[in-house]
Scaffold this motif. Structure first.
Motif, PDB file in Angstrom:
ATOM      1  N   ASN A  16     -66.608 -20.689  89.414  1.00 12.63           N
ATOM      2  CA  ASN A  16     -66.107 -22.049  89.234  1.00 12.63           C
ATOM      3  C   ASN A  16     -64.811 -22.354  89.973  1.00 12.63           C
ATOM      4  O   ASN A  16     -64.696 -23.397  90.602  1.00 12.63           O
ATOM      5  CB  ASN A  16     -65.936 -22.349  87.746  1.00 12.63           C
ATOM      6  N   PRO A  17     -63.780 -21.492  89.912  1.00 11.57           N
ATOM      7  CA  PRO A  17     -62.555 -21.798  90.646  1.00 11.57           C
ATOM      8  C   PRO A  17     -62.800 -21.934  92.140  1.00 11.57           C
ATOM      9  O   PRO A  17     -62.199 -22.775  92.802  1.00 11.57           O
ATOM     10  CB  PRO A  17     -61.652 -20.596  90.327  1.00 11.57           C
ATOM     11  N   LEU A  18     -63.675 -21.096  92.689  1.00  8.00           N
ATOM     12  CA  LEU A  18     -63.990 -21.170  94.109  1.00  8.00           C
ATOM     13  C   LEU A  18     -64.662 -22.491  94.442  1.00  8.00           C
ATOM     14  O   LEU A  18     -64.322 -23.150  95.424  1.00  8.00           O
ATOM     15  CB  LEU A  18     -64.894 -19.999  94.501  1.00  8.00           C
ATOM     16  N   VAL A  19     -65.613 -22.878  93.587  1.00  6.10           N
ATOM     17  CA  VAL A  19     -66.313 -24.148  93.823  1.00  6.10           C
ATOM     18  C   VAL A  19     -65.332 -25.307  93.748  1.00  6.10           C
ATOM     19  O   VAL A  19     -65.353 -26.210  94.589  1.00  6.10           O
ATOM     20  CB  VAL A  19     -67.445 -24.327  92.789  1.00  6.10           C
ATOM     21  N   ARG A  20     -64.452 -25.267  92.743  1.00  4.75           N
ATOM     22  CA  ARG A  20     -63.474 -26.348  92.604  1.00  4.75           C
ATOM     23  C   ARG A  20     -62.547 -26.416  93.810  1.00  4.75           C
ATOM     24  O   ARG A  20     -62.132 -27.496  94.228  1.00  4.75           O
ATOM     25  CB  ARG A  20     -62.663 -26.166  91.323  1.00  4.75           C
ATOM     26  N   SER A  21     -62.218 -25.259  94.394  1.00  8.13           N
ATOM     27  CA  SER A  21     -61.336 -25.234  95.554  1.00  8.13           C
ATOM     28  C   SER A  21     -62.016 -25.801  96.792  1.00  8.13           C
ATOM     29  O   SER A  21     -61.357 -26.358  97.669  1.00  8.13           O
ATOM     30  CB  SER A  21     -60.877 -23.790  95.840  1.00  8.13           C
ATOM     31  N   LEU A  22     -63.351 -25.636  96.872  1.00  9.99           N
ATOM     32  CA  LEU A  22     -64.077 -26.082  98.057  1.00  9.99           C
ATOM     33  C   LEU A  22     -64.519 -27.536  97.976  1.00  9.99           C
ATOM     34  O   LEU A  22     -64.889 -28.121  98.995  1.00  9.99           O
ATOM     35  CB  LEU A  22     -65.312 -25.199  98.270  1.00  9.99           C
ATOM     36  N   PRO A  55     -50.640 -24.449 106.958  1.00  7.17           N
ATOM     37  CA  PRO A  55     -51.602 -24.836 107.993  1.00  7.17           C
ATOM     38  C   PRO A  55     -52.847 -25.468 107.386  1.00  7.17           C
ATOM     39  O   PRO A  55     -53.241 -25.155 106.264  1.00  7.17           O
ATOM     40  CB  PRO A  55     -51.927 -23.500 108.678  1.00  7.17           C
ATOM     41  N   LEU A  56     -53.490 -26.345 108.151  1.00  8.80           N
ATOM     42  CA  LEU A  56     -54.577 -27.160 107.625  1.00  8.80           C
ATOM     43  C   LEU A  56     -55.750 -26.328 107.119  1.00  8.80           C
ATOM     44  O   LEU A  56     -56.377 -26.661 106.111  1.00  8.80           O
ATOM     45  CB  LEU A  56     -55.055 -28.134 108.703  1.00  8.80           C
ATOM     46  N   MET A  57     -56.080 -25.221 107.795  1.00  7.12           N
ATOM     47  CA  MET A  57     -57.243 -24.436 107.421  1.00  7.12           C
ATOM     48  C   MET A  57     -57.013 -23.567 106.188  1.00  7.12           C
ATOM     49  O   MET A  57     -57.946 -22.951 105.680  1.00  7.12           O
ATOM     50  CB  MET A  57     -57.683 -23.554 108.589  1.00  7.12           C
ATOM     51  N   THR A  58     -55.786 -23.531 105.687  1.00  5.45           N
ATOM     52  CA  THR A  58     -55.496 -22.731 104.499  1.00  5.45           C
ATOM     53  C   THR A  58     -56.287 -23.227 103.287  1.00  5.45           C
ATOM     54  O   THR A  58     -56.656 -22.435 102.420  1.00  5.45           O
ATOM     55  CB  THR A  58     -53.985 -22.771 104.186  1.00  5.45           C
ATOM     56  N   LYS A  67     -57.978 -19.926 101.514  1.00  8.61           N
ATOM     57  CA  LYS A  67     -57.468 -19.321 100.283  1.00  8.61           C
ATOM     58  C   LYS A  67     -58.546 -18.997  99.259  1.00  8.61           C
ATOM     59  O   LYS A  67     -58.584 -17.880  98.731  1.00  8.61           O
ATOM     60  CB  LYS A  67     -56.395 -20.229  99.663  1.00  8.61           C
ATOM     61  N   PRO A  68     -59.466 -19.936  98.932  1.00  3.94           N
ATOM     62  CA  PRO A  68     -60.471 -19.604  97.907  1.00  3.94           C
ATOM     63  C   PRO A  68     -61.397 -18.463  98.312  1.00  3.94           C
ATOM     64  O   PRO A  68     -61.875 -17.723  97.454  1.00  3.94           O
ATOM     65  CB  PRO A  68     -61.245 -20.913  97.727  1.00  3.94           C
ATOM     66  N   TRP A  69     -61.654 -18.301  99.607  1.00  3.92           N
ATOM     67  CA  TRP A  69     -62.513 -17.193 100.045  1.00  3.92           C
ATOM     68  C   TRP A  69     -61.769 -15.865  99.946  1.00  3.92           C
ATOM     69  O   TRP A  69     -62.365 -14.830  99.633  1.00  3.92           O
ATOM     70  CB  TRP A  69     -62.987 -17.420 101.479  1.00  3.92           C
ATOM     71  N   VAL A  70     -60.467 -15.884 100.207  1.00  5.33           N
ATOM     72  CA  VAL A  70     -59.677 -14.653 100.159  1.00  5.33           C
ATOM     73  C   VAL A  70     -59.407 -14.223  98.722  1.00  5.33           C
ATOM     74  O   VAL A  70     -59.494 -13.051  98.383  1.00  5.33           O
ATOM     75  CB  VAL A  70     -58.350 -14.841 100.927  1.00  5.33           C
ATOM     76  N   ASN A  95     -55.055 -15.569  93.141  1.00  5.58           N
ATOM     77  CA  ASN A  95     -54.169 -16.671  93.521  1.00  5.58           C
ATOM     78  C   ASN A  95     -52.702 -16.277  93.364  1.00  5.58           C
ATOM     79  O   ASN A  95     -51.866 -16.633  94.207  1.00  5.58           O
ATOM     80  CB  ASN A  95     -54.470 -17.903  92.664  1.00  5.58           C
ATOM     81  N   ALA A  96     -52.401 -15.552  92.291  1.00  5.81           N
ATOM     82  CA  ALA A  96     -51.024 -15.107  92.081  1.00  5.81           C
ATOM     83  C   ALA A  96     -50.609 -14.113  93.162  1.00  5.81           C
ATOM     84  O   ALA A  96     -49.483 -14.159  93.670  1.00  5.81           O
ATOM     85  CB  ALA A  96     -50.891 -14.466  90.694  1.00  5.81           C
ATOM     86  N   ALA A  97     -51.533 -13.213  93.520  1.00  4.70           N
ATOM     87  CA  ALA A  97     -51.242 -12.245  94.575  1.00  4.70           C
ATOM     88  C   ALA A  97     -51.028 -12.956  95.907  1.00  4.70           C
ATOM     89  O   ALA A  97     -50.146 -12.586  96.692  1.00  4.70           O
ATOM     90  CB  ALA A  97     -52.396 -11.242  94.690  1.00  4.70           C
TER      91      ALA A  97
END
Length: 258
Positions: free
Chosen positions: A14-20, A121-124, A128-131, A139-141
């Motif tokens: 869910n967090p990944l989906v929400r980020s995308l 940067p724009l692509m961040t 970020k959600p993939w990393v 996310n904290a790391a």
């Protein structure tokens, strides 16, 4: 109700989906709608660009009204469509019509490269959600590494630089091809160039930036987890040792007793 909501929020995906979602709404829908309207429904270039501008325009206005902040990606797509509309109006021949299609790639590529001078940067937004896999620990790391690791920050900027450079190079090649190759060749070659450069950007940026960053985030998460675990068990272990000592048992016996 609250239990159901908590369980849903705890689902790993869910967090990944929400980020995308912002990427899909702000970039994916406008681009897809342009091709669906122009190729699928036969609308003219101007009409297709105009209708595909509706979503980013609404998103930009909604962001200003709701939070008094500009939605960068939605605004970018709106600008790209406006550039496309402007070039379509002045296009009078087939070669110029094909060349104007590269305005999308060139505008996005230039803006991505310019964003390297900013703090984010724009692509961040897509990186970020993939990393981090969308996890709170990841996310904290990420945030800790972004604040403390120059190597991590270089990789973040390099990811956007690769994507911006790839889109800009694709644009230049398509413009050159539009005026040097036969029109019927560029009709299919333009699409091939777009697909090839997107795949190249994914492979190069993924291998040289995303994968190392993912390993760094994982290592940082494990380090933080180990530190937290040690901090939690240390005082408890000290209390046990003190209790054994008060009872006359040597501290070394604590480990064997457990």
């Amino acid at each position: 109700m609250s239990q159901h909501k908590t369980a849903a929020e705890g689902t790993p995906g869910n967090p990944l989906v929400r980020s995308l979602v912002p990427l899909i709404v702000d970039a994916g829908i406008p681009i897809a709608s342009y091709y669906v309207l122009s190729d699928g429904f036969g609308l003219g270039t101007v009409a297709a660009l105009g209708w595909s501008s509706v979503v980013p325009a609404l998103r930009t206005v909604w962001g200003l009204v709701r939070s008094r902040a500009v939605n960068g990606l939605a605004l970018l797509m709106l600008v790209v469509n406006v550039v496309g509309l402007a070039t379509s109006v002045v296009a009078g021949d087939a070669r110029l019509m094909m060349a104007k299609d590269s305005a999308v790639s060139s505008t996005i590529g230039i803006v991505i490269l310019l964003s390297l001078r900013s703090r984010r940067p724009l692509m961040t937004a897509g990186l970020k959600p993939w990393v981090t896999k969308g996890s709170p620990a990841g996310n904290a790391a990420w945030d800790r590494l972004l604040a403390s690791s120059e190597r991590f920050r270089r990789a973040e900027r390099r990811f956007s630089a690769i994507w911006g450079g790839a889109l800009l190079t694709e644009c230049v090649l398509k413009v050159v091809g539009a005026y040097t190759l036969p029109v019927h060749t560029m009709v299919w070659l333009g699409t091939v160039l777009t697909v090839v450069f997107i795949l190249l950007a994914m492979v190069i940026a993924g291998g040289s930036c995303a994968e190392p960053m993912e390993k760094m985030v994982k290592a940082e998460s494990e380090r933080a987890s180990g530190t937290a675990s040690g901090a939690a068990t240390g005082p408890a272990q000290d209390a046990k040792n003190a209790a054994y000592a008060a009872a006359g048992a040597p501290a070394a016996a604590v480990g064997s007793a457990e």
